[in-house]
Scaffold this motif. Structure first.
Motif, PDB file in Angstrom:
ATOM      1  N   ARG A  92      -6.043 -36.579 -31.390  1.00 36.66           N
ATOM      2  CA  ARG A  92      -6.862 -35.373 -31.523  1.00 36.66           C
ATOM      3  C   ARG A  92      -7.985 -35.529 -32.559  1.00 36.66           C
ATOM      4  O   ARG A  92      -8.674 -34.567 -32.860  1.00 36.66           O
ATOM      5  CB  ARG A  92      -5.974 -34.190 -31.902  1.00 36.66           C
ATOM      6  CG  ARG A  92      -4.884 -33.866 -30.903  1.00 36.66           C
ATOM      7  CD  ARG A  92      -5.403 -33.197 -29.691  1.00 36.66           C
ATOM      8  NE  ARG A  92      -6.078 -31.975 -30.114  1.00 36.66           N
ATOM      9  CZ  ARG A  92      -6.724 -31.174 -29.312  1.00 36.66           C
ATOM     10  NH1 ARG A  92      -6.796 -31.439 -28.049  1.00 36.66           N
ATOM     11  NH2 ARG A  92      -7.313 -30.084 -29.766  1.00 36.66           N
TER      12      ARG A  92
ATOM     13  N   ALA B  71      -7.751 -35.700 -35.665  1.00 39.46           N
ATOM     14  CA  ALA B  71      -7.473 -34.708 -36.709  1.00 39.46           C
ATOM     15  C   ALA B  71      -7.373 -35.329 -38.094  1.00 39.46           C
ATOM     16  O   ALA B  71      -7.150 -34.618 -39.067  1.00 39.46           O
ATOM     17  CB  ALA B  71      -6.188 -33.959 -36.379  1.00 39.46           C
TER      18      ALA B  71
ATOM     19  N   ASP C  78      -7.204 -32.312 -40.437  1.00 40.15           N
ATOM     20  CA  ASP C  78      -7.871 -31.139 -39.872  1.00 40.15           C
ATOM     21  C   ASP C  78      -6.808 -30.345 -39.113  1.00 40.15           C
ATOM     22  O   ASP C  78      -6.453 -30.663 -37.980  1.00 40.15           O
ATOM     23  CB  ASP C  78      -8.999 -31.584 -38.937  1.00 40.15           C
ATOM     24  CG  ASP C  78      -9.732 -30.421 -38.290  1.00 40.15           C
ATOM     25  OD1 ASP C  78      -9.288 -29.256 -38.414  1.00 40.15           O
ATOM     26  OD2 ASP C  78     -10.750 -30.675 -37.639  1.00 40.15           O
TER      27      ASP C  78
ATOM     28  N   THR D  42      -6.848 -27.520 -37.734  1.00 36.71           N
ATOM     29  CA  THR D  42      -7.257 -26.829 -36.509  1.00 36.71           C
ATOM     30  C   THR D  42      -7.264 -27.771 -35.312  1.00 36.71           C
ATOM     31  O   THR D  42      -7.117 -27.332 -34.175  1.00 36.71           O
ATOM     32  CB  THR D  42      -8.649 -26.184 -36.660  1.00 36.71           C
ATOM     33  OG1 THR D  42      -9.608 -27.193 -36.961  1.00 36.71           O
ATOM     34  CG2 THR D  42      -8.640 -25.141 -37.765  1.00 36.71           C
ATOM     35  N   ALA D  43      -7.424 -29.076 -35.550  1.00 34.05           N
ATOM     36  CA  ALA D  43      -7.436 -30.056 -34.468  1.00 34.05           C
ATOM     37  C   ALA D  43      -6.048 -30.638 -34.192  1.00 34.05           C
ATOM     38  O   ALA D  43      -5.752 -31.043 -33.073  1.00 34.05           O
ATOM     39  CB  ALA D  43      -8.407 -31.189 -34.790  1.00 34.05           C
ATOM     40  N   CYS D  44      -5.180 -30.680 -35.200  1.00 34.84           N
ATOM     41  CA  CYS D  44      -3.859 -31.295 -35.071  1.00 34.84           C
ATOM     42  C   CYS D  44      -2.998 -30.521 -34.070  1.00 34.84           C
ATOM     43  O   CYS D  44      -2.960 -29.289 -34.082  1.00 34.84           O
ATOM     44  CB  CYS D  44      -3.174 -31.335 -36.438  1.00 34.84           C
ATOM     45  SG  CYS D  44      -1.568 -32.157 -36.402  1.00 34.84           S
TER      46      CYS D  44
END
Length: 70
Positions: A59, A61, A8, A10-12
């Protein structure tokens, strides 16, 4: 059925832990973000390390997705 590693983006935040736990599958760029070496299908031999990377991602991710094989 096989597994595929999903990142992901956007989360990393580029902490680099996944690259340390899965060096066979991931390289890290100069900022610590993972780059797949040859796709994200997880070989059976790397299933354990992949699960560990998913569980330890700070995170959250990473996740494993099941792929249907034909």
């Amino acid at each position: 059925m096989s597994e595929r590693l999903h990142i992901d983006w956007t989360a990393c935040r580029g902490r680099g832990l996944c690259g340390e736990l899965l060096p066979e599958m991931l390289d890290l760029d100069e900022w610590g973000y993972p780059r797949p070496k040859q796709g994200l299908s997880v070989p059976r031999a790397l299933s354990g390390p992949a699960r560990q990377a998913v569980g330890l991602c700070p995170r959250q991710a990473l996740r494993l997705q099941t792929e249907a094989t034909s």
